[in-house]
Scaffold this motif. Structure first.
Motif, PDB file in Angstrom:
ATOM      1  N   ASN A 103       0.851  -1.187   0.000  1.00 38.62           N
ATOM      2  CA  ASN A 103       0.000   0.000   0.000  1.00 38.62           C
ATOM      3  C   ASN A 103       0.893   1.246   0.000  1.00 38.62           C
ATOM      4  OD1 ASN A 103      -1.707   2.161   0.655  1.00 38.62           O
ATOM      5  ND2 ASN A 103      -3.002   0.895   1.965  1.00 38.62           N
TER       6      ASN A 103
ATOM      7  N   TRP B 110      -5.935   1.078  -1.102  1.00 38.20           N
ATOM      8  CA  TRP B 110      -5.942   2.516  -1.287  1.00 38.20           C
ATOM      9  C   TRP B 110      -7.063   2.847  -2.254  1.00 38.20           C
ATOM     10  CZ3 TRP B 110      -2.493  -1.140  -2.337  1.00 38.20           C
ATOM     11  CH2 TRP B 110      -2.010  -1.328  -3.634  1.00 38.20           C
TER      12      TRP B 110
ATOM     13  N   ASP C  39       0.295   4.193   0.691  1.00 38.64           N
ATOM     14  CA  ASP C  39       0.024   5.073   1.828  1.00 38.64           C
ATOM     15  C   ASP C  39       0.921   4.756   3.015  1.00 38.64           C
ATOM     16  OD1 ASP C  39      -1.949   6.232   0.347  1.00 38.64           O
ATOM     17  OD2 ASP C  39      -3.622   5.287   1.390  1.00 38.64           O
TER      18      ASP C  39
END
Length: 284
Positions: A41, A177, A43
């Motif tokens: 991910n 995400w 993020d």
């Protein structure tokens, strides 16, 4: 094939991770060894700035050895600690404890200089859905601490788990995400089972997987289904061939492509097709 899946609880989970990051010494990120980059991910990099990072190449037993080594080298070059792992068989688990201490040496030394002794390392366990976080935690702890399942989205909340005097883990839900900028990423995650099958066209997904196998791992199709086809036959020929090999026929003798798709996806996800890696590090 356009793939997006971002249920509401993932927004809540990301917020919870942001709130807890200040308590954390180390981020342990599980990725699927069959698609290590796609199963990260993006993020997490933003969330974990300034934190020690440990990448666990989980399900390494399902990916090719050569690719595992290449990915381990790739992530080490990025400054991460790396362990190749099979959480189910606990292969690689002993190494994890050692690497956690190595990754947090600077933190431990800072604590010692301040007179803080024997404070456990606090690690946040993160990863996308169905990558094996709960299985890893239970194997690492030697007891059932986290709920497991073979579909994405089993863990919905966070919980602290004290493993021993040296390590405390914060288990977090699997989060994706909001948008896959590269649809190949979404496709790989769907093949791995990290996207809810209920929102997917499984025949189309299996046909894409069949096309990839035909190009990169044709011997696996021959070994598993006893069929020999070439790329020129087209990706639809893979599902037709599996239907014939497994006797999946509808009324009138037409191949049951839906059932064949289910066979192919199940065989790939479980490792019955052999050790297959979906993506490889780009050569610099």
């Amino acid at each position: 094939m356009n793939i997006q899946w971002y249920p509401g609880h993932m927004t809540k989970a990301r917020r919870m991770m942001q709130e807890n990051i200040k308590l954390i010494d180390l981020i342990i990120e599980l990725v699927d060894a069959r698609a290590p980059l796609s199963s990260r991910n993006p993020d997490i990099d933003e969330l974990g700035k300034g934190k020690a990072r440990l990448i666990l190449l989980n399900k390494a037993d399902l990916a090719s050895d050569r690719a595992n080594d290449a990915w381990a080298a790739y992530f080490r070059e990025k400054g991460c600690f790396v362990v190749k792992l099979d959480s189910r068989s606990k292969n690689g688990m002993k190494e994890v404890q050692t690497v956690i201490q190595d990754a947090c040496k600077e933190k431990t030394e800072r604590d010692r200089k301040r007179g803080i002794l024997n404070r456990p390392v606090r690690a946040m366990v993160v990863g996308i859905p169905n990558v094996g976080k709960s299985t890893f935690i239970n194997s690492f702890a030697g007891r059932a601490c986290a709920k497991t399942g073979n579909k994405p989205g089993v863990t919905k909340g966070a919980q602290w788990i004290r493993l021993n005097k040296q390590v405390e883990l914060l288990d977090t839900p699997g989060i994706l995400w909001p948008k896959f900028d590269d649809q190949k990423v979404g496709l790989r995650l769907a093949m791995l089972g990290s996207v809810n099958d209920e929102i997917l066209n499984l025949e189309e997904l299996a046909a894409e997987l069949g096309a990839f196998l035909l190009e990169r791992f044709p011997e696996t199709l021959t070994a598993r289904y006893g069929m020999t086809i070439s790329e020129s036959d087209g990706k639809e020929a893979v599902l037709s061939g599996i239907a014939d090999a497994r006797g999946c026929l509808m009324k009138g003798g037409e191949p049951d492509l839906k059932k064949a798709a289910s066979f192919l996806l199940d065989d790939f996800r479980s490792g019955r097709l052999g050790r297959i890696t979906l993506e490889f590090p780009e050569k610099s």
